[in-house]
Design an enzyme around this catalytic site. Structure first.
Site, PDB file in Angstrom:
ATOM      1  N   PRO A  73       0.979  -1.205   0.094  1.00  0.00           N
ATOM      2  CA  PRO A  73      -0.088   0.054  -0.074  1.00  0.00           C
ATOM      3  C   PRO A  73       0.989   1.207  -0.080  1.00  0.00           C
ATOM      4  O   PRO A  73       1.758   1.379   0.958  1.00  0.00           O
ATOM      5  CB  PRO A  73      -0.851  -0.129   1.141  1.00  0.00           C
ATOM      6  CG  PRO A  73       0.401  -0.709   2.068  1.00  0.00           C
ATOM      7  CD  PRO A  73       0.742  -2.107   1.107  1.00  0.00           C
ATOM      8  N   MET A  74       0.562   2.222  -0.893  1.00  0.00           N
ATOM      9  CA  MET A  74       1.329   3.385  -0.983  1.00  0.00           C
ATOM     10  C   MET A  74       0.462   4.514  -1.089  1.00  0.00           C
ATOM     11  O   MET A  74      -0.336   4.655  -2.103  1.00  0.00           O
ATOM     12  CB  MET A  74       2.427   3.259  -2.175  1.00  0.00           C
ATOM     13  CG  MET A  74       3.350   2.228  -2.022  1.00  0.00           C
ATOM     14  SD  MET A  74       4.615   1.916  -3.424  1.00  0.00           S
ATOM     15  CE  MET A  74       3.536   0.898  -4.462  1.00  0.00           C
ATOM     16  N   GLN A 128      -6.313  -1.473   3.367  1.00  0.00           N
ATOM     17  CA  GLN A 128      -5.589  -1.090   4.511  1.00  0.00           C
ATOM     18  C   GLN A 128      -6.190   0.187   5.100  1.00  0.00           C
ATOM     19  O   GLN A 128      -6.422   1.417   4.504  1.00  0.00           O
ATOM     20  CB  GLN A 128      -4.050  -0.755   4.024  1.00  0.00           C
ATOM     21  CG  GLN A 128      -3.349  -0.354   5.386  1.00  0.00           C
ATOM     22  CD  GLN A 128      -1.984  -0.023   5.190  1.00  0.00           C
ATOM     23  OE1 GLN A 128      -1.529   1.171   4.729  1.00  0.00           O
ATOM     24  NE2 GLN A 128      -0.914  -0.848   5.407  1.00  0.00           N
ATOM     25  N   CYS A 158       3.317   3.107   9.274  1.00  0.00           N
ATOM     26  CA  CYS A 158       3.677   4.542   8.488  1.00  0.00           C
ATOM     27  C   CYS A 158       4.607   5.355   9.013  1.00  0.00           C
ATOM     28  O   CYS A 158       3.787   5.791  10.426  1.00  0.00           O
ATOM     29  CB  CYS A 158       2.385   5.114   7.898  1.00  0.00           C
ATOM     30  SG  CYS A 158       2.583   6.757   6.966  1.00  0.00           S
ATOM     31  N   LYS A 198       0.213  -4.608   9.352  1.00  0.00           N
ATOM     32  CA  LYS A 198       1.554  -4.204   8.786  1.00  0.00           C
ATOM     33  C   LYS A 198       2.475  -3.308   9.712  1.00  0.00           C
ATOM     34  O   LYS A 198       1.780  -2.264  10.224  1.00  0.00           O
ATOM     35  CB  LYS A 198       1.419  -3.563   7.236  1.00  0.00           C
ATOM     36  CG  LYS A 198       2.570  -3.376   6.626  1.00  0.00           C
ATOM     37  CD  LYS A 198       2.380  -2.534   5.236  1.00  0.00           C
ATOM     38  CE  LYS A 198       3.630  -2.608   4.319  1.00  0.00           C
ATOM     39  NZ  LYS A 198       4.712  -1.854   4.869  1.00  0.00           N
ATOM     40  N   ASN A 271       8.809  -7.236   3.728  1.00  0.00           N
ATOM     41  CA  ASN A 271       8.767  -6.215   2.872  1.00  0.00           C
ATOM     42  C   ASN A 271      10.084  -5.381   3.250  1.00  0.00           C
ATOM     43  O   ASN A 271      10.475  -5.328   4.202  1.00  0.00           O
ATOM     44  CB  ASN A 271       7.466  -5.434   3.386  1.00  0.00           C
ATOM     45  CG  ASN A 271       7.312  -4.128   2.795  1.00  0.00           C
ATOM     46  OD1 ASN A 271       7.049  -3.135   3.367  1.00  0.00           O
ATOM     47  ND2 ASN A 271       7.702  -3.933   1.295  1.00  0.00           N
ATOM     48  N   GLY A 272      10.461  -4.814   2.313  1.00  0.00           N
ATOM     49  CA  GLY A 272      11.658  -3.666   2.417  1.00  0.00           C
ATOM     50  C   GLY A 272      12.869  -4.327   1.551  1.00  0.00           C
ATOM     51  O   GLY A 272      13.314  -5.112   1.920  1.00  0.00           O
ATOM     52  N   GLY A 273      13.429  -3.348   0.728  1.00  0.00           N
ATOM     53  CA  GLY A 273      14.611  -3.583  -0.007  1.00  0.00           C
ATOM     54  C   GLY A 273      14.482  -4.836  -1.141  1.00  0.00           C
ATOM     55  O   GLY A 273      15.625  -4.954  -1.426  1.00  0.00           O
ATOM     56  N   ARG A 295       7.718   0.280  -4.293  1.00  0.00           N
ATOM     57  CA  ARG A 295       7.967   1.314  -5.437  1.00  0.00           C
ATOM     58  C   ARG A 295       8.794   0.596  -6.592  1.00  0.00           C
ATOM     59  O   ARG A 295       8.366   1.034  -7.622  1.00  0.00           O
ATOM     60  CB  ARG A 295       8.933   2.323  -4.833  1.00  0.00           C
ATOM     61  CG  ARG A 295       8.116   3.377  -4.088  1.00  0.00           C
ATOM     62  CD  ARG A 295       8.949   4.010  -3.011  1.00  0.00           C
ATOM     63  NE  ARG A 295       7.941   4.927  -2.371  1.00  0.00           N
ATOM     64  CZ  ARG A 295       7.014   4.721  -1.329  1.00  0.00           C
ATOM     65  NH1 ARG A 295       6.878   3.586  -1.049  1.00  0.00           N
ATOM     66  NH2 ARG A 295       6.269   5.481  -1.199  1.00  0.00           N
TER      67      ARG A 295
END
Length: 409
Positions: A73-74, A128, A158, A198, A271-273, A295
């Protein structure tokens, strides 16, 4: 044998992949697909409703493949327009909405389609929500329930000052696991879908592995939450921007894999990287139950989402081309203009994309536009998780039995 190959053979033995999307519901236990590769102990769970949650999860698996791969989610990015494009590229990636504040949903109850509506093609899709008031969280979930989301996710990750600072929710809620457990309980009580959290691996100086485990332990043992999406960086709430919070705090994948070891009854998505399907497969092979990419999936959908169905799920390629995706998206653009008789906003003006495409496509060679996806995705860092086993933190030691008994007395 690759993870995708092993997964594909398992799926094929249950039902034909091409029949999954729109056929009637069928029950499928996610755990048959995701065995942890790292052993561990079982945690005490005070919730007798565990089977109630599992039943919800089984209902969602119905006609979709499990959430091995999801798009994060962004805010202002994963809106209806992006999700429409993403679904044209991948049929099986799980898509998340932007975070919606519970207060927004409640206050906009007479205009819910604008905030909660989505086309059926976007399934499987996760809503979300964020919030800090239990009453509004409960009301918002109940209002969203008729829309038929496949999961409801609660934002505890967030780092934006508007959310975690003055908003008093997002990642700041990691400092209050009791409230998060209460919020997850009211969310689960007001939806027919499974629920998840999350979060980050820590906040400011509250970033030890044991503190992360305390959060997971308290939320999972005091609520029906069985699924956590873990952004493997901590959040710094003072002095850096949300963008810097995605790069400055170091990634600690060993914390994520420590959770797999110490909480084998729960499901964890990493999640992440992670920026491509090779890295996603490496994470899955190392034991992750699911992988979430943000992203990279937004900025490069062709080379990331385009390979999810084949490389992650083992589904035969659709052989769709860039030209076909553009043509389908043009049709979508025309369909939303002046919808409901209102003038489109800047974000709605997709028809301008059509004229842009018509002009921009002229110099692009046909062999580029009409060539399907490459058989193999661009190479990624398959060794990304190779050293994780040697970096795992000491096993989590939960509260003593006496403390547990006092908690639930």
């Amino acid at each position: 044998m690759s993870f995708a190959t092993r997964y594909s053979s398992s799926v094929a033995s249950v039902f034909p992949v091409h029949d999954i999307f729109w056929k009637s519901r069928c029950r499928l236990d996610l755990n048959k697909f995701h065995g942890n590769l790292i052993g561990g102990r079982r945690i005490h769970n005070n919730y007798s409703q565990k089977h109630y949650f599992c039943a919800k999860a089984e209902m969602v698996v119905q006609k979709y493949l499990p959430p091995l791969f999801s798009v994060a989610p962004m805010m202002e990015w994963t809106d209806h327009h992006y999700r429409t494009l993403a679904r044209l590229v991948s049929k099986h990636a799980w898509l998340y909405t932007e975070m919606l504040a519970a207060e927004t949903i409640v206050y906009q109850k007479d205009n819910l389609d604008k905030y909660l509506g989505f086309s059926p093609e976007q399934h499987p899709i996760v809503l979300q929500i964020g919030g800090s008031k239990l009453e509004n969280i409960a009301k918002a979930t109940a209002l969203a329930n008729p829309y038929g989301y496949d999961e409801i996710n609660f934002n505890c990750g967030c780092p934006s000052p508007k959310v975690a600072g003055h908003g008093c929710f997002g990642v700041s809620l990691m400092l209050d696991p009791k409230f998060v457990a209460e919020a997850m309980t009211v969310i689960a009580a007001n939806t027919d879908a499974p629920v998840s959290v999350k979060c980050r691996i820590g906040v400011d100086d509250r970033d030890s592995y044991n503190e992360l485990c305390d959060f997971i332990y308290k939320v999972s043992s005091q609520s029906p939450t069985r699924h956590f999406i873990i952004h493997s960086r901590k959040a710094l709430l003072n002095g850096i921007s949300p963008a810097e919070n995605r790069s400055i705090p170091p990634l600690k994948y060993e914390y994520f894999y420590g959770l797999l070891r110490d909480f084998p009854d729960l499901r964890f998505t990493i999640n992440g990287g992670i920026t491509g399907v090779d890295e996603a497969n490496a994470a899955l092979t190392a034991g992750a139950h699911g992988v979430m990419i943000g992203r990279a999936a937004y900025h490069n959908p062709w080379n990331v989402l385009g390979h999810v169905d084949t490389a992650i799920y083992g589904v035969p390629s659709s052989n769709i081309t860039r030209r076909q995706i553009i043509e389908k998206y043009q049709v979508y653009g025309d369909s939303i203009l002046w919808r409901d008789g209102r003038r489109p906003s800047v974000r709605d003006v997709v028809k301008t994309v059509k004229s842009f495409f018509e002009e921009a496509l002229v110099p692009i060679p046909d062999f580029v536009l009409d060539k399907p996806l490459a058989e193999l995705p661009p190479p990624g860092r398959e060794e990304l998780f190779a050293n994780v086993p040697s970096l795992l933190p000491p096993p989590y030691e939960s509260q003593s039995r006496e403390e547990e008994e006092m908690m639930y007395a």
